[in-house]
Write a protein that holds these residues in place. Structure first.
Motif, PDB file in Angstrom:
ATOM      1  N   TYR A  59     -28.537  -0.982  28.088  1.00  0.00           N
ATOM      2  CA  TYR A  59     -27.647  -1.615  29.063  1.00  0.00           C
ATOM      3  C   TYR A  59     -27.494  -3.096  28.783  1.00  0.00           C
ATOM      4  O   TYR A  59     -26.426  -3.668  28.948  1.00  0.00           O
ATOM      5  N   TYR A  94     -29.883   3.608  29.885  1.00  0.00           N
ATOM      6  CA  TYR A  94     -29.511   2.512  30.785  1.00  0.00           C
ATOM      7  C   TYR A  94     -30.509   2.491  31.919  1.00  0.00           C
ATOM      8  O   TYR A  94     -30.158   2.599  33.082  1.00  0.00           O
ATOM      9  N   THR A  96     -33.542   1.266  34.459  1.00  0.00           N
ATOM     10  CA  THR A  96     -33.917   0.068  35.190  1.00  0.00           C
ATOM     11  C   THR A  96     -35.407  -0.087  35.085  1.00  0.00           C
ATOM     12  O   THR A  96     -36.144   0.894  34.978  1.00  0.00           O
ATOM     13  N   ASP A 341     -27.055  -0.193  37.635  1.00  0.00           N
ATOM     14  CA  ASP A 341     -27.078  -1.637  37.898  1.00  0.00           C
ATOM     15  C   ASP A 341     -27.339  -1.911  39.378  1.00  0.00           C
ATOM     16  O   ASP A 341     -28.058  -2.852  39.727  1.00  0.00           O
ATOM     17  N   LYS A 344     -30.974  -1.635  40.167  1.00  0.00           N
ATOM     18  CA  LYS A 344     -31.698  -2.832  39.714  1.00  0.00           C
ATOM     19  C   LYS A 344     -31.501  -3.984  40.693  1.00  0.00           C
ATOM     20  O   LYS A 344     -32.460  -4.688  41.044  1.00  0.00           O
TER      21      LYS A 344
END
Length: 487
Positions: A59, A94, A96, A341, A344
């Motif tokens: 990511y 991707y 976290t 995202d 996160k």
């Protein structure tokens, strides 16, 4: 005369993604896990994976430019840059990650009494009664009208109207009254009462009959006003009983619960498992904060979906069906990347907010003395972490923290400030604790009225008005002096 006016209006609209992020932040750990599972079930491009399986955070290394995807905008598959969805890694991910939680926290659960199942439990009890379809609908509607304290505050006539206008159920007062009697058979005893008198009588009538229970019922039915005003001499004379006999009858009433819904919330039957979202420990005199690891899942984008993109890229003949497929794949990849995202951002928001609260209330967290809780409002923390007050509120209102002194709801650490006689700001929590202690130590034969309580707190350095004492007493669920009096 014509006048010209120039009006400037500044408005800000949250994007759907921002709204979804706010909703994610508000979720406590268990609800977040459920939301995560729902997202993974709905989006096959999103997969969970073990961090150890991936060596590179794709990511951060992939260049990914967001598309403006308006709902009405058609995406041309030829305009999609396939390389943006392909990683150089053999197994792209991707995921976290956050380094302020421990794997030891993953399965931490603490029993915590909550009333979330109150109405559902009442509905479950209704299932043991033989009722017609119409009767059951009315009974369930009545259960829905019961407040958290266990009362139905609407009159029978109003309930009949409510059923007609909101449920299209046309009935009469007699039928509603009959269903209300069914509700009165449910546990906890006294639930569904319309006032305090009926609540106490319902509980007494469920008791085994005895001399003193029968006397207590008679008092509530015929001398309720004298009872509430503590006119014990008048009651003893009225019934021709000794003070000792009256005392035993009054004791039967005092054992009852005026808020059956509240007591039900605290019973072991409704103990639910609350997963603390944070844990605070003391290590060598220093506070340590950890975020429960269940809030930091390892996620990545599906390799299969990326391979589909690769297949489309190298394909010479791109059919209309393939173009439709790649549009679908892009939508799922975008959603997966955004969700990862958002998780996160959620982790970071939770941690920085709780970290600020922990340091703001450091004195309390070091020794657990509630009188050391400093005045703290949402704006204090919002200013420290640079977030909106609404965001801090979402964290505080729904999250729990495990401390050396038990599991606490974070919003309980917030309070307003008042000045003591030294001009210093003190927390209203501290004042309430002192008020509670004073009342617990009073002579129950001569309980202290609010004006005397105000004088005592003033002597201790807290100049508070009588009306403020009354407000705090009500917030602590402590009755007035007359109701605290014992025979």
């Amino acid at each position: 005369m014509l006048k010209q006016h120039l009006n400037l209006k500044l408005s800000q609209k949250l994007s759907p993604q921002q709204i979804q992020l706010m909703k994610l932040i508000q979720l406590p750990t268990q609800a977040f896990e459920q939301r995560l599972m729902e997202e993974m079930n709905e989006n096959p491009a999103l997969e969970s994976g073990n961090e150890d399986e991936f060596e590179k955070d794709a990511y951060e290394n992939d260049s990914y430019d967001e598309y403006d995807n308006d709902d009405n905008e058609h995406i041309d598959a030829d305009d999609i840059n396939i390389d943006e969805y392909l990683s150089n890694d053999e197994t792209p991910d991707y995921k976290t990650q956050i380094n302020n939680y421990s794997d030891d926290d993953d399965d931490r659960e603490s029993p915590y009494a909550a009333a979330v199942s109150f109405h559902q439990d009442l509905i479950n009890q209704l299932n043991t009664f033989i009722l017609s379809e119409n009767e059951r609908a009315i009974a369930e509607f009545l259960v829905g009208m019961i407040d958290d304290m266990g009362y139905i505050r609407r009159s029978i006539a109003d309930i009949v109207d409510d059923l007609a206008f909101t449920q299209a159920i046309y009935t009469d007062e007699k039928t509603v009254e009959r269903m209300l009697h069914v509700i009165h058979e449910l546990e906890p005893s006294g639930v569904g009462a319309r006032d305090l008198q009926e609540c106490l009588l319902l509980q007494l009538k469920h008791k085994t009959p005895s001399e003193y229970v029968d006397l207590a019922i008679d008092i509530l039915e015929n001398q309720f006003d004298a009872f509430t005003k503590k006119h014990y001499d008048k009651l003893a004379q009225k019934y021709g009983v000794s003070n000792e006999q009256l005392k035993k009858a009054i004791h039967e009433i005092e054992k009852l619960n005026p808020k059956p819904g509240g007591s039900f919330a605290g019973s072991s039957r409704l103990t639910e498992t609350v997963v603390p979202d944070f844990a605070i420990r003391i290590n060598n005199g220093e506070l340590e904060l950890t975020l429960n690891g269940r809030n930091a899942p390892s996620l990545h984008v599906s390799r299969d979906y990326q391979e589909m993109m690769q297949t489309y890229k190298v394909s010479r003949d791109k059919s209309s069906q393939q173009k439709e497929a790649v549009q679908f794949i892009k939508q799922k990849l975008d959603a997966a990347k955004w969700f990862i995202d958002a998780i996160k951002q959620r982790q970071e928001t939770l941690f920085v907010t709780m970290n600020a609260i922990m340091h703001y209330q450091e004195e309390y967290f070091l020794d657990g003395d509630e009188t050391k809780l400093k005045p703290m409002i949402l704006k204090d923390i919002a200013d420290l972490v640079g977030l909106d007050i609404s965001t801090v509120s979402r964290v505080a209102n729904s999250k729990y923290v495990e401390t050396p002194y038990g599991t606490k709801l974070i919003k309980e650490f917030f309070s307003e400030a008042m000045k003591n006689d030294q001009g210093e700001d003190v927390s209203t929590i501290e004042i309430k604790k002192i008020l509670q202690d004073v009342i617990s130590e009073e002579d129950k034969h001569k309980p202290l009225p609010d004006d005397q309580l105000a004088e005592i707190l003033k002597e201790r350095g807290y100049p508070i008005a009588r009306r403020t004492i009354a407000k705090y007493r009500e917030q602590l669920d402590i009755p007035v002096a007359r109701m605290r009096k014992k025979m």
